[in-house]
Design a protein around this motif. Structure first.
Motif, PDB file in Angstrom:
ATOM      1  N   PRO A 298       0.677  -1.604  -0.293  1.00  0.00           N
ATOM      2  CA  PRO A 298       0.239   0.169  -0.128  1.00  0.00           C
ATOM      3  C   PRO A 298       0.794   1.263  -0.300  1.00  0.00           C
ATOM      4  CG  PRO A 298      -0.942  -1.580   1.660  1.00  0.00           C
ATOM      5  CD  PRO A 298       0.185  -2.127   1.064  1.00  0.00           C
ATOM      6  N   LEU A 299       2.143   1.080   0.538  1.00  0.00           N
ATOM      7  CA  LEU A 299       2.915   2.562   0.525  1.00  0.00           C
ATOM      8  C   LEU A 299       3.924   2.081   0.634  1.00  0.00           C
ATOM      9  CD1 LEU A 299       2.692   3.510   4.536  1.00  0.00           C
ATOM     10  CD2 LEU A 299       0.915   4.175   3.005  1.00  0.00           C
ATOM     11  N   LEU A 300       4.423   1.435  -1.593  1.00  0.00           N
ATOM     12  CA  LEU A 300       5.680   1.271  -1.849  1.00  0.00           C
ATOM     13  C   LEU A 300       6.193   1.926  -2.218  1.00  0.00           C
ATOM     14  CD1 LEU A 300       7.559  -1.234  -2.053  1.00  0.00           C
ATOM     15  CD2 LEU A 300       6.770  -2.002  -3.402  1.00  0.00           C
ATOM     16  N   LEU A 301       5.031   2.991  -3.289  1.00  0.00           N
ATOM     17  CA  LEU A 301       5.632   3.492  -4.469  1.00  0.00           C
ATOM     18  C   LEU A 301       5.672   5.069  -3.275  1.00  0.00           C
ATOM     19  CD1 LEU A 301       5.345   5.261  -7.375  1.00  0.00           C
ATOM     20  CD2 LEU A 301       3.020   5.317  -7.347  1.00  0.00           C
ATOM     21  N   LEU A 302       5.325   5.174  -2.178  1.00  0.00           N
ATOM     22  CA  LEU A 302       5.428   6.842  -1.511  1.00  0.00           C
ATOM     23  C   LEU A 302       7.011   6.431  -0.837  1.00  0.00           C
ATOM     24  CD1 LEU A 302       1.835   7.023  -0.022  1.00  0.00           C
ATOM     25  CD2 LEU A 302       2.609   8.108  -2.135  1.00  0.00           C
ATOM     26  N   PHE A 303       6.567   4.801  -0.345  1.00  0.00           N
ATOM     27  CA  PHE A 303       8.096   4.965  -0.075  1.00  0.00           C
ATOM     28  C   PHE A 303       9.407   5.107  -1.064  1.00  0.00           C
ATOM     29  CE2 PHE A 303      11.822   1.831   0.940  1.00  0.00           C
ATOM     30  CZ  PHE A 303      11.923   2.850   2.353  1.00  0.00           C
ATOM     31  N   GLY A 304       9.248   4.878  -2.146  1.00  0.00           N
ATOM     32  CA  GLY A 304      10.060   5.089  -3.115  1.00  0.00           C
ATOM     33  C   GLY A 304      10.082   6.195  -3.153  1.00  0.00           C
ATOM     34  N   LEU A 305       8.725   7.587  -3.704  1.00  0.00           N
ATOM     35  CA  LEU A 305       9.252   8.762  -4.075  1.00  0.00           C
ATOM     36  C   LEU A 305      10.244   8.960  -2.489  1.00  0.00           C
ATOM     37  CD1 LEU A 305       5.925   9.305  -4.278  1.00  0.00           C
ATOM     38  CD2 LEU A 305       7.544   8.990  -6.068  1.00  0.00           C
ATOM     39  N   ALA A 306       9.835   8.386  -1.565  1.00  0.00           N
ATOM     40  CA  ALA A 306      10.744   9.200  -0.543  1.00  0.00           C
ATOM     41  C   ALA A 306      12.360   9.091  -0.264  1.00  0.00           C
ATOM     42  CB  ALA A 306      10.043   8.427   1.161  1.00  0.00           C
ATOM     43  N   VAL A 307      12.311   8.019  -0.915  1.00  0.00           N
ATOM     44  CA  VAL A 307      13.986   7.881  -0.718  1.00  0.00           C
ATOM     45  C   VAL A 307      14.387   8.144  -1.939  1.00  0.00           C
ATOM     46  CG1 VAL A 307      15.629   6.132  -1.732  1.00  0.00           C
ATOM     47  CG2 VAL A 307      13.409   5.270   0.029  1.00  0.00           C
ATOM     48  N   LEU A 308      13.729   9.048  -3.076  1.00  0.00           N
ATOM     49  CA  LEU A 308      13.867  10.004  -3.992  1.00  0.00           C
ATOM     50  C   LEU A 308      14.166  11.662  -3.054  1.00  0.00           C
ATOM     51  CD1 LEU A 308      14.945  10.395  -7.083  1.00  0.00           C
ATOM     52  CD2 LEU A 308      12.079  10.441  -6.952  1.00  0.00           C
ATOM     53  N   ALA A 309      13.432  11.605  -2.664  1.00  0.00           N
ATOM     54  CA  ALA A 309      13.731  13.031  -2.127  1.00  0.00           C
ATOM     55  C   ALA A 309      14.528  13.117  -1.588  1.00  0.00           C
ATOM     56  CB  ALA A 309      12.217  13.254  -0.524  1.00  0.00           C
TER      57      ALA A 309
ATOM     58  N   GLU B 222      31.907  10.715   1.425  1.00  0.00           N
ATOM     59  CA  GLU B 222      31.746  10.059   2.625  1.00  0.00           C
ATOM     60  C   GLU B 222      30.219  10.332   3.348  1.00  0.00           C
ATOM     61  OE1 GLU B 222      35.231  10.609   4.639  1.00  0.00           O
ATOM     62  OE2 GLU B 222      36.044   9.207   3.948  1.00  0.00           O
ATOM     63  N   LEU B 223      30.294  11.810   3.908  1.00  0.00           N
ATOM     64  CA  LEU B 223      29.297  12.036   3.964  1.00  0.00           C
ATOM     65  C   LEU B 223      27.700  11.401   2.593  1.00  0.00           C
ATOM     66  CD1 LEU B 223      30.164  15.290   5.674  1.00  0.00           C
ATOM     67  CD2 LEU B 223      29.493  13.458   7.242  1.00  0.00           C
ATOM     68  N   MET B 224      27.888  11.860   1.522  1.00  0.00           N
ATOM     69  CA  MET B 224      26.887  11.731   1.265  1.00  0.00           C
ATOM     70  C   MET B 224      26.382  10.078   0.707  1.00  0.00           C
ATOM     71  SD  MET B 224      27.934  13.578  -2.362  1.00  0.00           S
ATOM     72  CE  MET B 224      27.130  12.989  -3.469  1.00  0.00           C
ATOM     73  N   GLY B 225      27.530   8.929   0.778  1.00  0.00           N
ATOM     74  CA  GLY B 225      27.142   7.658   0.890  1.00  0.00           C
ATOM     75  C   GLY B 225      26.357   7.152   2.697  1.00  0.00           C
ATOM     76  N   LEU B 226      27.247   7.939   3.362  1.00  0.00           N
ATOM     77  CA  LEU B 226      26.131   8.058   5.099  1.00  0.00           C
ATOM     78  C   LEU B 226      24.975   8.744   4.763  1.00  0.00           C
ATOM     79  CD1 LEU B 226      29.268   8.902   6.512  1.00  0.00           C
ATOM     80  CD2 LEU B 226      27.907   6.512   6.904  1.00  0.00           C
ATOM     81  N   TYR B 227      24.772   9.137   4.885  1.00  0.00           N
ATOM     82  CA  TYR B 227      23.266   9.779   4.481  1.00  0.00           C
ATOM     83  C   TYR B 227      22.289   9.536   3.428  1.00  0.00           C
ATOM     84  CZ  TYR B 227      25.297  13.116   8.326  1.00  0.00           C
ATOM     85  OH  TYR B 227      25.139  14.311   9.705  1.00  0.00           O
ATOM     86  N   ALA B 228      23.019   9.859   2.204  1.00  0.00           N
ATOM     87  CA  ALA B 228      21.480   8.690   1.423  1.00  0.00           C
ATOM     88  C   ALA B 228      21.733   6.620   1.665  1.00  0.00           C
ATOM     89  CB  ALA B 228      23.218   8.337   0.806  1.00  0.00           C
ATOM     90  N   ALA B 229      22.768   6.577   3.275  1.00  0.00           N
ATOM     91  CA  ALA B 229      21.934   5.519   3.029  1.00  0.00           C
ATOM     92  C   ALA B 229      21.259   5.892   5.546  1.00  0.00           C
ATOM     93  CB  ALA B 229      23.035   4.786   4.169  1.00  0.00           C
ATOM     94  N   THR B 230      21.397   6.189   5.404  1.00  0.00           N
ATOM     95  CA  THR B 230      20.545   6.720   7.007  1.00  0.00           C
ATOM     96  C   THR B 230      18.846   6.783   6.912  1.00  0.00           C
ATOM     97  OG1 THR B 230      20.965   7.204   9.454  1.00  0.00           O
ATOM     98  CG2 THR B 230      21.581   8.908   7.460  1.00  0.00           C
ATOM     99  N   PHE B 231      19.480   7.944   5.786  1.00  0.00           N
ATOM    100  CA  PHE B 231      17.696   8.541   5.319  1.00  0.00           C
ATOM    101  C   PHE B 231      17.328   7.929   4.036  1.00  0.00           C
ATOM    102  CE2 PHE B 231      20.194  12.210   6.502  1.00  0.00           C
ATOM    103  CZ  PHE B 231      19.089  12.415   8.235  1.00  0.00           C
ATOM    104  N   SER B 232      17.297   6.517   4.743  1.00  0.00           N
ATOM    105  CA  SER B 232      16.678   5.498   3.763  1.00  0.00           C
ATOM    106  C   SER B 232      15.988   5.063   4.025  1.00  0.00           C
ATOM    107  CB  SER B 232      17.326   5.415   2.043  1.00  0.00           C
ATOM    108  OG  SER B 232      17.994   6.308   1.150  1.00  0.00           O
ATOM    109  N   GLY B 233      16.351   3.868   5.610  1.00  0.00           N
ATOM    110  CA  GLY B 233      15.866   3.081   6.224  1.00  0.00           C
ATOM    111  C   GLY B 233      16.846   2.983   8.008  1.00  0.00           C
TER     112      GLY B 233
END
Length: 375
Positions: free
Chosen positions: A90-101, A123-134
């Protein structure tokens, strides 16, 4: 006078911080709102900056190394992809949009702060792309792969917790306001997966969970050595992530139903060590640009989420999907409960767990892309 063994004192100190955080999270109203991880980090910061105490480097290394690897394996062993995709649909598309954000925020912040961040940017790009995606588990995993300086990892983790807390508080406010406007009734609760159920697992599954974690560690070590033998030296934590997720799809799910709780417990000493290595003066001096970067990432994420919510997307659904990305399964569950949308709890937990499996790869890919000087 007998001198206390520094190794023993360090173990007792870290265990005491974790135990106190767990106690406060169950007995104190604000402790329940902050959550165990945030409390552990705050207590560690308070001890470091108030008492000036830090654990022995050998103990910190063991916590950040083998113990954290076991915790990551345990958490990933709870991921049943087929079940998660069904629950999360039910929220899969919205989660994809949240990760894209999140990705948009990472890129915008990296461009805006390219000069002050300097060599730390990739390094910060990698860390924050990861932590704010899960959630924070991904920051731990990518941190193990990228091996940033301890001071940088501590500041990045502290900034992560600060901006996450602010966005969670805002999400609760937005969600409750939207509920009042729409007069949404409280839907019936849905049963969570065994790993997220409040019921305590049977005693035998705790040793089984430990055994599964050790098996995942052993197999990942064998695979890492085998890959190195053929000239392909993959990061060990990436191999561990893949092995644990694959094992989680196999038979024996009942024996793995305590893995999530076990992993959540084992990961807490890592955050205690991070807190104990975080000087507040550093966050406000050399860490100010890191804090600003984290704020830009989550700020851009929040703006895009709210804009999407204006395009006939239910705000509560979008906020829960956002929390699954920014904070992980526990905060998605906490938000759904806080805004009285229990019908979104299962999907939020499932998306957060899915983010555990995907965020590590996204963070590594983002850091590698940045190192290629494409920006």
């Amino acid at each position: 006078m007998t001198q206390v063994d520094p190794l023993f004192l360090s173990l007792i100190g870290i265990a005491g911080i974790v135990a106190l955080a767990w106690c406060l999270s169950h007995r104190w109203v604000w402790g329940q709102r902050l959550g165990v991880t945030m409390l552990v980090l705050l207590l560690g910061v308070a001890v470091r900056n108030g008492l000036g105490w830090q654990p022995d480097a050998r103990v910190s290394g063991w916590v950040s190394g083998p113990l954290t690897s076991l915790a990551i394996a345990e958490l990933l062993l709870a991921i049943r992809l087929k079940s998660l995709l069904q629950r999360a649909r039910p929220l899969l598309l919205l989660f994809g949009l949240a990760v894209l954000a999140t990705v948009v925020g990472v890129l915008v912040g990296a461009v805006a702060l390219a000069q002050p961040l300097g060599d730390q940017r990739s390094e910060l790009m990698g860390l924050y792309a990861a932590t704010f995606s899960g959630g924070s588990l991904n920051l731990v995993s990518v941190g193990r792969i990228l091996s940033p300086p301890d001071a940088l990892l501590a500041l990045a983790t502290a900034a992560d917790q600060i901006v996450f807390t602010l966005w969670f508080a805002l999400s609760v406010g937005f969600g409750r306001s939207d509920r009042l406007k729409r007069s949404v009734g409280r839907p019936p609760s849905l049963a969570l997966s065994p790993s997220a159920s409040p019921a305590q697992p049977a005693g035998w599954v705790w040793p089984a969970a430990l055994l599964w974690g050790l098996v995942a560690l052993g197999l990942s070590d064998l695979f890492s050595k085998g890959l190195a033998g053929i000239g392909f030296a993959a990061p060990s934590i990436l191999v561990l992530t893949t092995v644990a997720v694959v094992l989680a799809q196999g038979p024996g799910a009942e024996s793995r139903r305590a893995c999530s709780e076990f992993g959540q417990f084992l990961i807490q000493p890592f955050f205690a060590v991070v807190g104990l290595g975080t000087p507040l003066a550093g966050v406000l001096t050399e860490g100010v640009w890191i804090l600003l970067y984290a704020a830009i990432v989550v700020g851009m994420h929040g703006v895009l989420v709210l804009v999407l919510a204006r395009w006939r997307v239910p705000l509560a659904d979008m906020l829960v999907a956002s929390q699954a990305a920014i904070g992980g399964p526990s905060t998605a569950l906490a938000l759904a409960t806080a805004i009285h949308r229990n019908d979104l709890a299962v999907a939020g937990v499932a998306l957060g767990l899915l983010g555990y499996g995907l965020g590590t790869y996204l963070g590594v890919a983002m850091a590698a892309w940045a190192d290629g000087s494409f920006l």
